[in-house]
Scaffold this motif. Structure first.
Motif, PDB file in Angstrom:
ATOM      1  N   ASN A 146       4.847   8.976 -10.368  1.00 20.46           N
ATOM      2  CA  ASN A 146       4.743   7.757  -9.568  1.00 20.46           C
ATOM      3  C   ASN A 146       6.011   6.937  -9.730  1.00 20.46           C
ATOM      4  O   ASN A 146       6.235   6.337 -10.780  1.00 20.46           O
ATOM      5  CB  ASN A 146       3.516   6.955 -10.002  1.00 20.46           C
ATOM      6  CG  ASN A 146       3.311   5.728  -9.137  1.00 20.46           C
ATOM      7  OD1 ASN A 146       3.912   5.614  -8.064  1.00 20.46           O
ATOM      8  ND2 ASN A 146       2.474   4.822  -9.590  1.00 20.46           N
ATOM      9  N   SER A 163      -2.122   7.080  -2.686  1.00 25.25           N
ATOM     10  CA  SER A 163      -1.401   5.884  -3.104  1.00 25.25           C
ATOM     11  C   SER A 163      -0.284   5.594  -2.101  1.00 25.25           C
ATOM     12  O   SER A 163       0.483   6.489  -1.751  1.00 25.25           O
ATOM     13  CB  SER A 163      -0.794   6.098  -4.500  1.00 25.25           C
ATOM     14  OG  SER A 163       0.034   5.011  -4.862  1.00 25.25           O
ATOM     15  N   GLY A 209       2.369   2.502  -4.285  1.00 27.89           N
ATOM     16  CA  GLY A 209       1.776   2.244  -5.588  1.00 27.89           C
ATOM     17  C   GLY A 209       0.375   1.688  -5.570  1.00 27.89           C
ATOM     18  O   GLY A 209      -0.178   1.386  -6.633  1.00 27.89           O
ATOM     19  N   ARG A 210      -0.248   1.563  -4.378  1.00 20.38           N
ATOM     20  CA  ARG A 210      -1.584   0.976  -4.295  1.00 20.38           C
ATOM     21  C   ARG A 210      -2.478   1.833  -3.409  1.00 20.38           C
ATOM     22  O   ARG A 210      -1.991   2.488  -2.486  1.00 20.38           O
ATOM     23  CB  ARG A 210      -1.515  -0.446  -3.707  1.00 20.38           C
ATOM     24  CG  ARG A 210      -0.686  -1.412  -4.524  1.00 20.38           C
ATOM     25  CD  ARG A 210      -0.562  -2.742  -3.814  1.00 20.38           C
ATOM     26  NE  ARG A 210      -1.849  -3.356  -3.551  1.00 20.38           N
ATOM     27  CZ  ARG A 210      -2.008  -4.450  -2.809  1.00 20.38           C
ATOM     28  NH1 ARG A 210      -0.961  -5.039  -2.244  1.00 20.38           N
ATOM     29  NH2 ARG A 210      -3.214  -4.962  -2.632  1.00 20.38           N
ATOM     30  N   HIS A 244      -6.622  -1.263   0.003  1.00 19.52           N
ATOM     31  CA  HIS A 244      -6.425  -2.582  -0.601  1.00 19.52           C
ATOM     32  C   HIS A 244      -5.469  -3.458   0.202  1.00 19.52           C
ATOM     33  O   HIS A 244      -5.263  -4.627  -0.145  1.00 19.52           O
ATOM     34  CB  HIS A 244      -5.894  -2.436  -2.036  1.00 19.52           C
ATOM     35  CG  HIS A 244      -6.931  -1.949  -2.995  1.00 19.52           C
ATOM     36  ND1 HIS A 244      -6.803  -2.079  -4.360  1.00 19.52           N
ATOM     37  CD2 HIS A 244      -8.122  -1.331  -2.792  1.00 19.52           C
ATOM     38  CE1 HIS A 244      -7.865  -1.558  -4.962  1.00 19.52           C
ATOM     39  NE2 HIS A 244      -8.670  -1.097  -4.025  1.00 19.52           N
TER      40      HIS A 244
END
Length: 264
Positions: A6, A73, A76-77, A81
């Motif tokens: 990541n 992802s 990074g999320r 969301h």
């Protein structure tokens, strides 16, 4: 693929993803332990046969659908969301444009900004006009209805709407589908220019080999419920698999590659 790291250079990371469609007749597994990384600044094209879940994968990156298992992802999320201003991270161009028929061209482009309810109308209008011109349309088109537009113009308006909040990630579902060859070439030139000028990361689903070879910096092939290979067109074509041989080395593939070599 194993050991996905990541980092900020990985705009999208998909790990061990399962997509399962359930019906009264049982379960259909579309993706099984699928892994994919999309790097910052590239144009990655998803190709595969019918039923391999290419558009489903786009919708999962966008957060409109959710996998049965595994992780997606985006920057990074988890994609689900993204709300409010955070939704500006991803723009989506749907296959048929998905314009609102009751809205004018300008109101279609402005719609995502208006939904936020934080910007004054004058600023929203100015931003929409800028994006209209960015996709090569005259401001005189702003008051028209989608029904008054050609197929190529609908694609451009839909692209302007996808870019209204300056997303770093752009998703394209069959961007040249339904366009005549001249309009498709013009739209590819527009996308290529915007990719360079805006520094976009682009994920594209396309069946059109000319579009694929014109725009892709990397190709990911979906088959056997997974991404079986990623790489440049040359890398992918060298991979031994029946779908790849049929898709890229059949008559249509050969003609598209010859046309690409002629352009260069």
């Amino acid at each position: 693929m194993t050991g996905v790291v990541n980092t900020v250079e990985n705009v999208v990371e998909i790990r061990n993803l399962w997509t399962v469609f359930k019906s009264p007749d049982g379960e259909q597994v579309v993706h099984r332990d699928l892994n994919l990384v999309i790097r910052r600044g590239e144009v990655l094209s998803l190709v595969g046969g019918s039923g391999t879940g290419k558009t489903v994968l786009l919708r999962q990156i966008l957060g409109l659908e959710h996998p049965e298992k595994g992780e997606v992802s985006v920057l990074g999320r988890p994609p689900g969301h993204f709300r409010g201003m955070a939704a500006a991270n991803v723009g989506m161009l749907f296959q048929h444009g998905a314009l609102f028929s009751a809205f004018s061209v300008l109101d279609n482009i402005a719609f995502p900004l208006r939904e936020l309810k934080v910007f004054p109308d004058e600023l929203i209008r100015d931003a929409a006009l800028v994006k209209l011109q960015m996709v090569g349309l005259d401001p005189q088109q702003a008051a028209k209805s989608p029904s008054d537009l050609s197929g190529g113009m609908i694609k451009r308006v839909a692209l302007a709407r996808a870019l209204i909040m300056d997303p770093p990630l752009l998703l394209l579902d069959e961007p040249t589908a339904g366009l005549d060859p001249e309009s498709a070439d013009g739209f590819c030139d527009l996308l290529s220019g915007l990719h360079r000028e805006l520094g976009l990361t682009v994920v594209m689903v396309t069946h059109d080999l000319d579009t694929l070879f014109d725009l892709s910096t990397r190709i990911a092939v979906l088959a056997d419920k997974q991404v079986i290979v990623t790489g440049t067109a040359r890398d992918v074509i060298a991979y031994p698999h029946p779908f790849i041989h049929e898709y890229f080395l059949g008559g249509r593939g050969q003609r598209a590659m010859e046309a690409l070599h002629e352009k260069r």
